[in-house]
Design a protein around this motif. Structure first.
Motif, PDB file in Angstrom:
ATOM      1  N   SER A  96       0.771  -1.289   0.024  1.00 32.50           N
ATOM      2  CA  SER A  96       0.116  -0.002   0.007  1.00 32.50           C
ATOM      3  C   SER A  96       1.127   1.291  -0.070  1.00 32.50           C
ATOM      4  O   SER A  96       2.312   1.143   0.302  1.00 32.50           O
ATOM      5  CB  SER A  96      -0.922  -0.067   1.241  1.00 32.50           C
ATOM      6  N   TYR A  97       0.162   2.389  -0.277  1.00 30.02           N
ATOM      7  CA  TYR A  97       1.076   3.478  -0.289  1.00 30.02           C
ATOM      8  C   TYR A  97       0.178   4.794   0.368  1.00 30.02           C
ATOM      9  O   TYR A  97      -1.053   4.949  -0.345  1.00 30.02           O
ATOM     10  CB  TYR A  97       1.693   4.159  -1.553  1.00 30.02           C
ATOM     11  N   PRO A  98       0.641   5.362   1.673  1.00 38.70           N
ATOM     12  CA  PRO A  98       1.541   5.038   2.264  1.00 38.70           C
ATOM     13  C   PRO A  98       1.685   3.777   3.156  1.00 38.70           C
ATOM     14  O   PRO A  98       0.340   3.057   3.142  1.00 38.70           O
ATOM     15  CB  PRO A  98       1.616   6.080   3.302  1.00 38.70           C
ATOM     16  N   PRO A  99       2.735   3.152   3.288  1.00 37.32           N
ATOM     17  CA  PRO A  99       2.606   1.958   4.105  1.00 37.32           C
ATOM     18  C   PRO A  99       1.827   1.881   5.430  1.00 37.32           C
ATOM     19  O   PRO A  99       1.833   3.016   6.083  1.00 37.32           O
ATOM     20  CB  PRO A  99       4.276   1.487   4.508  1.00 37.32           C
ATOM     21  N   ALA A 100       1.363   0.835   5.759  1.00 36.71           N
ATOM     22  CA  ALA A 100       0.457   0.740   7.055  1.00 36.71           C
ATOM     23  C   ALA A 100       1.100   1.249   8.391  1.00 36.71           C
ATOM     24  O   ALA A 100       0.293   1.795   9.075  1.00 36.71           O
ATOM     25  CB  ALA A 100      -0.092  -0.619   7.282  1.00 36.71           C
ATOM     26  N   ASN A 101       2.560   1.254   8.525  1.00 35.65           N
ATOM     27  CA  ASN A 101       3.009   2.023   9.566  1.00 35.65           C
ATOM     28  C   ASN A 101       2.987   3.632   9.625  1.00 35.65           C
ATOM     29  O   ASN A 101       3.435   4.095  10.374  1.00 35.65           O
ATOM     30  CB  ASN A 101       4.492   1.473   9.979  1.00 35.65           C
ATOM     31  N   TYR A 102       2.274   4.157   8.723  1.00 40.14           N
ATOM     32  CA  TYR A 102       2.033   5.498   8.698  1.00 40.14           C
ATOM     33  C   TYR A 102       0.641   5.872   9.288  1.00 40.14           C
ATOM     34  O   TYR A 102       0.380   7.134   9.308  1.00 40.14           O
ATOM     35  CB  TYR A 102       2.274   6.146   7.286  1.00 40.14           C
ATOM     36  N   PHE A 103      -0.233   4.909   9.316  1.00 38.71           N
ATOM     37  CA  PHE A 103      -1.446   5.140   9.737  1.00 38.71           C
ATOM     38  C   PHE A 103      -1.398   5.938  11.213  1.00 38.71           C
ATOM     39  O   PHE A 103      -0.606   5.369  12.007  1.00 38.71           O
ATOM     40  CB  PHE A 103      -2.206   4.020   9.831  1.00 38.71           C
ATOM     41  N   THR A 104      -2.348   6.621  11.462  1.00 38.94           N
ATOM     42  CA  THR A 104      -2.448   7.387  12.749  1.00 38.94           C
ATOM     43  C   THR A 104      -3.709   7.160  13.487  1.00 38.94           C
ATOM     44  O   THR A 104      -4.941   6.900  12.892  1.00 38.94           O
ATOM     45  CB  THR A 104      -2.354   8.803  12.711  1.00 38.94           C
ATOM     46  N   ASP A 105      -3.935   7.086  14.919  1.00 36.16           N
ATOM     47  CA  ASP A 105      -4.874   6.903  15.642  1.00 36.16           C
ATOM     48  C   ASP A 105      -5.623   7.995  15.648  1.00 36.16           C
ATOM     49  O   ASP A 105      -7.026   8.147  16.264  1.00 36.16           O
ATOM     50  CB  ASP A 105      -4.802   6.551  17.086  1.00 36.16           C
TER      51      ASP A 105
END
Length: 455
Positions: A18-27
Motif C-alpha cells: 500500500s502507499y503510504p505503508p500501514a505503519n504511517y497510519f495514525t490513531d
C-alpha cells in the motif's frame, strides 16, 4: 547477482503493498472519518467493490508469521466473533450504493480454514445477497492444508469459493517442523485435482529464507510444485523483523540462511518456473501464459490492492471486516482494532471498530499511482501516466521528487533502463524494485519507520 550490488541495495525499504505503508497510519483517524470515506467512495474510482474478511484464529502459530493471528479460541468465542463480523458488514453495506457490483471477496488471516465451513458459507451469502457481481468475480480464500479433509474441501466449494490459495510454504518437513507448521493432511496432488474438478483456480504459496532452506532445496520444492500445475504460484520472501513479531526469534535458534543464499533461492526458483513456462508477475507471483494477470502485465495494466495483484477488470475499492482488517478506499485507509473483545463490543453497539487510518493528500494519491504502476508493471511510461492523472509529466515528476542523479546511479548498477519518456526495471533489477520505488517516495526522505530488507 554481483555481491557488491546485493549488499548495496539490500537495505530496509517498504514492501509497498500500500502507499503510504500501514505503519504511517495514525490513531487520529476516527470512525466518523471512515464513514465519510465510505460515503465518498460511492462516487470515486474504481467503482467495483472488493470485500476482505479477516479470520484471525490459528490452530497453531507459525514462527515466521507476520500476520495478525491469534490462537484458536473456544467455539462460543469464535461464534461471537463471527456474529460481530456480520454486524460490521451491516454497518458498512448500508452506506454503499446498492447498484455497485462485487468484483472480489477475499478471506485472509490467521487461518480462515481453521473455522467451521458453515461460518464462511454464511458470510459469503450475506455479502452476495446485498449486491450483484461482475462477470466472473473472484471469491478467494487462503487455506492451511494441514487440517482440511475431503469433507471440508467439499464444503468450501459448496460455499461458493472459486480460488484457493494453498499455504504450502515448503515441501521439506524439516523446514516445516522448524517453523512450527503442519504439512498437508491430504496429498497436495489430490487437493489440487479435487478443486480443479470443481471448476476452481488454485494458487500455491511458498516462503523462501527459512531455516534449513538452501537454493538447491528450495528449487526442488518449486520443481515439485510446478509438476502439480497450479494456476498461480507465489514465492514470498521471508521478512525477518523480530523487533515487531517476537515469535520470529525462534527462527534465529535454528539459523537463517545468509542473504547471498536467499538471493540464490529466488533466482534459481525463477529459473525453474521459467523453464515450466510460468510468467513472472510483480515481485513474487508466477502465472501461466493464458492468465489474465499476464495479459494485463503485457498491456501495462496490471494493478494491485490489499487483496493482491489483479486486473483493472477485477479491482475494486476494498472494504475490510474483522479485527485488524484494512480498508483501502480512493482517498483513505482505515484499519480496525486489533483487540477481539473490543471489536465485538464496538460492533455490538452499532459502531465501526476503527483503530487508525490515513487520509491521503492529492500529492500522496499521485505518488501511490506512480509506485503502484512501477511495482506491478516493472515500468513507467511517463506520458501514459501523465494522461491518466491529467498532470503534465514535469509536474508529475516534481510531485514525487524524481531524482535524475539517483536514476543514473540505478542505471549504472544495472537495476533500470530509462530515458525522458520511460523507466523500466531490468531483469536483474527486479529483486530491488522496492528500492527504485522508495527513491520516488518523499516520505522516505526522513522516516523513523521500520521496514524489512528486499532479500
Amino acid at each position: 547477482m554481483n555481491t557488491a550490488i546485493l549488499e548495496k541495495y539490500n537495505v530496509p525499504v517498504p514492501r509497498y503493498t500500500s502507499y503510504p505503508p500501514a505503519n504511517y497510519f495514525t490513531d487520529s483517524f476516527t470512525s466518523a472519518d471512515y464513514e465519510s470515506a465510505i460515503d465518498g467512495s460511492n462516487t470515486a474510482c474504481p467503482d467495483h467493490i472488493s470485500f476482505y474478511l479477516h479470520m484471525p484464529f490459528c490452530r497453531s502459530l507459525c514462527h515466521y508469521c507476520g500476520c495478525n493471528a491469534y490462537a484458536m479460541q473456544k467455539p462460543d468465542a469464535v461464534e461471537n466473533y463471527i456474529r460481530a463480523v456480520h454486524a460490521e458488514i451491516d454497518l458498512v453495506i448500508k452506506r454503499l450504493d446498492p447498484k455497485r457490483k462485487i468484483a472480489q471477496i477475499h478471506y485472509g488471516g490467521g487461518t480462515p480454514t481453521a473455522l467451521p465451513a458453515r461460518y464462511l458459507r454464511e458470510l459469503n451469502a450475506h455479502l452476495l445477497s446485498a449486491f450483484e457481481c461482475i462477470e466472473r468475480p473472484e471469491i478467494a480464500i487462503e487455506c492451511h492444508p494441514g487440517y482440511a479433509d475431503e469433507v471440508y474441501w467439499e464444503e468450501l466449494t459448496a460455499a461458493g469459493f472459486n480460488r484457493f490459495s494453498l499455504g504450502i510454504q515448503d515441501f521439506d518437513e524439516n523446514v516445516l517442523k522448524a517453523v512450527n507448521r503442519k504439512p498437508a493432511l491430504l496429498p497436495v496432488q489430490e487437493i489440487i485435482h479435487f478443486l480443479k474438478a470443481h471448476g476452481a483456480k488454485v494458487n500455491m504459496d511458498f516462503i523462501y529464507g527459512l531455516p534449513y532452506q538452501t537454493a538447491d532445496s528450495f528449487a526442488n520444492t518449486i520443481s515439485r510444485a510446478v509438476a502439480l500445475e497450479p494456476d498461480r504460484l507465489v514465492t514470498f520472501s521471508y521478512a525477518h523483523v523480530p523487533g515487531i513479531y517476537k515469535r520470529q526469534l525462534m527462527l534465529e535458534k535454528a539459523g537463517l540462511p545468509l542473504s547471498t543464499e536467499k538471493s540464490r533461492m529466488y533466482t534459481e526458483a525463477c529459473a525453474v518456473l521459467a523453464s515450466a513456462r510460468y510468467k513472472s508477475i510483480g515481485m513474487d507471483h508466477f502465472v501461466k501464459p493464458d492468465d489474465e494477470l499476464y495479459e494485463a502485465l503485457v498491456n501495462g495494466k496490471l494493478h494491485r490492492n490489499f487483496q493482491g495483484y489483479c486486473t483493472r477488470r477485477t479491482t475494486g475499492q476494498v472494504y475490510a471486516f474483522g479485527v485488524t482488517g484494512i480498508s483501502q478506499l480512493s482517498d483513505a485507509y482505515c484499519q480496525n482494532t486489533k483487540s477481539i473483545p473490543e471489536y465485538i463490543e464496538r460492533t455490538g453497539k452499532g459502531e465501526l471498530p476503527v483503530s487508525k487510518g490515513y487520509k491521503l493528500s492529492r500529492e500522496e494519491q499521485i505518488t501511490r499511482e506512480v509506485i503502484e504502476t512501477l511495482m506491478c508493471n516493472y515500468s513507467i511510461d511517463w506520458r501514459s501516466l501523465s494522461e491518466r492523472l491529467v498532470l503534465p509529466v514535469r509536474e508529475l515528476q516534481q510531485t514525487i521528487g524524481y531524482d535524475e542523479t539517483q536514476m543514473r546511479q540505478f542505471e549504472e548498477d544495472g537495476l533500470i533502463e530509462y530515458n525522458q519518456h520511460k523507466l523500466k526495471i531490468t531483469t536483474d533489477g527486479r529483486l530491488f524494485v522496492r528500492n527504485v520505488a522508495a527513491s520516488m517516495d518523499l516520505l522516505m526522505r526522513s522516516t523513523d519507520k521500520v521496514f524489512s530488507k528486499p532479500v
